[in-house]
Structure formats: C-alpha cells, structure tokens
Motif scaffolding. Sequence first.
Motif, mmCIF file in Angstrom:
data_model
loop_
_atom_site.group_PDB
_atom_site.id
_atom_site.type_symbol
_atom_site.label_atom_id
_atom_site.label_comp_id
_atom_site.label_asym_id
_atom_site.label_seq_id
_atom_site.Cartn_x
_atom_site.Cartn_y
_atom_site.Cartn_z
ATOM 1 N N LEU A 1 6.771 -11.258 4.334
ATOM 2 C CA LEU A 1 6.555 -10.404 3.321
ATOM 3 C C LEU A 1 5.845 -9.155 3.617
ATOM 4 N N ALA A 2 4.822 -9.226 4.523
ATOM 5 C CA ALA A 2 3.825 -8.255 4.846
ATOM 6 C C ALA A 2 4.677 -7.481 5.734
ATOM 7 N N ARG A 3 5.643 -7.805 6.600
ATOM 8 C CA ARG A 3 6.490 -6.945 7.282
ATOM 9 C C ARG A 3 7.407 -6.286 6.448
ATOM 10 N N ALA A 4 7.857 -6.985 5.430
ATOM 11 C CA ALA A 4 8.890 -6.260 4.760
ATOM 12 C C ALA A 4 8.288 -5.078 3.848
ATOM 13 N N GLN A 5 6.995 -5.163 3.532
ATOM 14 C CA GLN A 5 6.268 -4.280 2.880
ATOM 15 C C GLN A 5 5.731 -3.066 3.775
ATOM 16 N N ARG A 6 5.624 -3.298 4.972
ATOM 17 C CA ARG A 6 5.239 -2.425 6.095
ATOM 18 C C ARG A 6 6.706 -1.602 6.327
ATOM 19 N N GLU A 7 7.597 -2.294 6.410
ATOM 20 C CA GLU A 7 8.885 -1.656 6.817
ATOM 21 C C GLU A 7 9.633 -0.779 5.809
ATOM 22 N N GLY A 8 9.018 -0.982 4.595
ATOM 23 C CA GLY A 8 9.271 -0.217 3.185
ATOM 24 C C GLY A 8 10.744 -0.671 2.656
ATOM 25 N N ARG B 1 13.135 -2.032 -0.104
ATOM 26 C CA ARG B 1 12.944 -1.891 -1.320
ATOM 27 C C ARG B 1 12.778 -3.111 -1.970
ATOM 28 N N ARG B 2 12.406 -2.970 -3.329
ATOM 29 C CA ARG B 2 11.894 -4.365 -3.977
ATOM 30 C C ARG B 2 13.466 -4.965 -4.138
ATOM 31 N N ARG B 3 14.310 -4.356 -4.825
ATOM 32 C CA ARG B 3 15.580 -4.985 -5.169
ATOM 33 C C ARG B 3 16.448 -5.751 -3.853
ATOM 34 N N ASP B 4 16.041 -5.258 -2.513
ATOM 35 C CA ASP B 4 16.446 -5.907 -1.659
ATOM 36 C C ASP B 4 15.689 -6.918 -0.989
ATOM 37 N N LEU B 5 14.384 -6.980 -1.534
ATOM 38 C CA LEU B 5 13.540 -8.194 -0.808
ATOM 39 C C LEU B 5 13.959 -9.515 -1.046
ATOM 40 N N PRO B 6 14.408 -10.106 -2.131
ATOM 41 C CA PRO B 6 14.806 -11.368 -2.091
ATOM 42 C C PRO B 6 16.149 -11.555 -0.903
ATOM 43 N N ASP B 7 16.934 -10.828 -0.835
ATOM 44 C CA ASP B 7 17.844 -11.221 0.043
ATOM 45 C C ASP B 7 17.279 -11.122 1.552
ATOM 46 N N TRP B 8 16.523 -9.847 1.598
ATOM 47 C CA TRP B 8 15.803 -10.047 2.964
ATOM 48 C C TRP B 8 14.844 -11.168 3.229
ATOM 49 N N LEU B 9 14.312 -11.630 2.419
ATOM 50 C CA LEU B 9 13.415 -12.775 2.520
ATOM 51 C C LEU B 9 14.171 -14.089 2.847
ATOM 52 N N GLU B 10 15.296 -14.192 2.042
ATOM 53 C CA GLU B 10 16.095 -15.395 2.204
ATOM 54 C C GLU B 10 16.665 -15.409 3.816
ATOM 55 N N ARG B 11 17.005 -14.053 4.243
ATOM 56 C CA ARG B 11 17.534 -14.127 5.682
ATOM 57 C C ARG B 11 16.301 -14.479 6.732
ATOM 58 N N ALA B 12 15.294 -14.053 6.396
ATOM 59 C CA ALA B 12 13.896 -14.583 7.217
ATOM 60 C C ALA B 12 14.014 -15.897 7.039
ATOM 61 N N TRP C 1 -2.290 -0.742 -12.850
ATOM 62 C CA TRP C 1 -3.104 -1.784 -12.050
ATOM 63 C C TRP C 1 -2.491 -3.312 -12.169
ATOM 64 N N LEU C 2 -2.420 -3.445 -13.638
ATOM 65 C CA LEU C 2 -1.735 -4.749 -13.855
ATOM 66 C C LEU C 2 -0.208 -4.887 -13.560
ATOM 67 N N PHE C 3 0.378 -3.889 -13.725
ATOM 68 C CA PHE C 3 1.888 -3.867 -13.319
ATOM 69 C C PHE C 3 1.887 -4.044 -11.753
ATOM 70 N N ARG C 4 1.197 -3.427 -11.117
ATOM 71 C CA ARG C 4 1.127 -3.749 -9.356
ATOM 72 C C ARG C 4 0.715 -4.994 -9.092
ATOM 73 N N ARG C 5 -0.501 -5.640 -9.812
ATOM 74 C CA ARG C 5 -0.699 -7.098 -9.312
ATOM 75 C C ARG C 5 0.272 -7.881 -9.730
ATOM 76 N N ILE C 6 1.014 -7.764 -10.873
ATOM 77 C CA ILE C 6 2.073 -8.744 -11.344
ATOM 78 C C ILE C 6 3.129 -8.578 -10.302
ATOM 79 N N ARG C 7 3.578 -7.609 -9.673
ATOM 80 C CA ARG C 7 4.697 -7.137 -8.968
ATOM 81 C C ARG C 7 4.454 -7.973 -7.712
ATOM 82 N N GLN C 8 3.063 -7.842 -7.090
ATOM 83 C CA GLN C 8 2.441 -8.397 -6.065
ATOM 84 C C GLN C 8 2.497 -9.812 -5.961
#
Length: 83
Positions: free
Chosen positions: A51-58, A60-71, A19-26
């Motif tokens: 960020l919510a859209r990225a999570q809904r679309e699945g 990947r966490r390693r791709d999230l920084p680039d995805w958010l930078e494009r957004a 649970w703590l690991f998941r919270r820290i990631r969030q």
Amino acid sequence: MDYFIIVVTTAAGLYFHWWLFRRIRQWSDRDLALSLAAGDEPMRQYMLEQLARAQREGVRRRDLPDWLERAAAQYRERAGKSS
C-alpha cells in the motif's frame, strides 16, 4: 469583526472537512489492504508495504483495489512456491 469571524470559522470548517475526508480515505485504503491479507500476519505486513509502495508510485485510487489484489496474488504465489 463579524466578517473576520465568519471567514475564520468557514476556513476552519473547510480544513476540518478536508482533513477528515483524507483520514477516512487512508483508513479505507488500509482496511482494503488488510482485508486481502485474511489474518496472515506476514502477509498483513507485506500488504501494508505494498500500500505504501502504491502511494509512492502514484497509483490512482480507482486502480488501487486491482493493484492490491495483484500484489496479494503474487504474495500467495511466492508463498506457495516456497512451501
């Protein structure tokens, strides 16, 4: 009875760590999205939505920084055109 106590405490400890690991990631994902907004309140809201859209679309966490930078770049591009 001793084994029961060991199993219960081990299970509780493992659950708490998961649970703590998941919270820290969030929290870190949210912090990343908000840091890209640079204090602009409408952009902060937009980035949280992305960020919510990225999570809904699945995304990947390693791709999230680039995805958010494009957004964020798309937001800035649209904001620049509307000015």
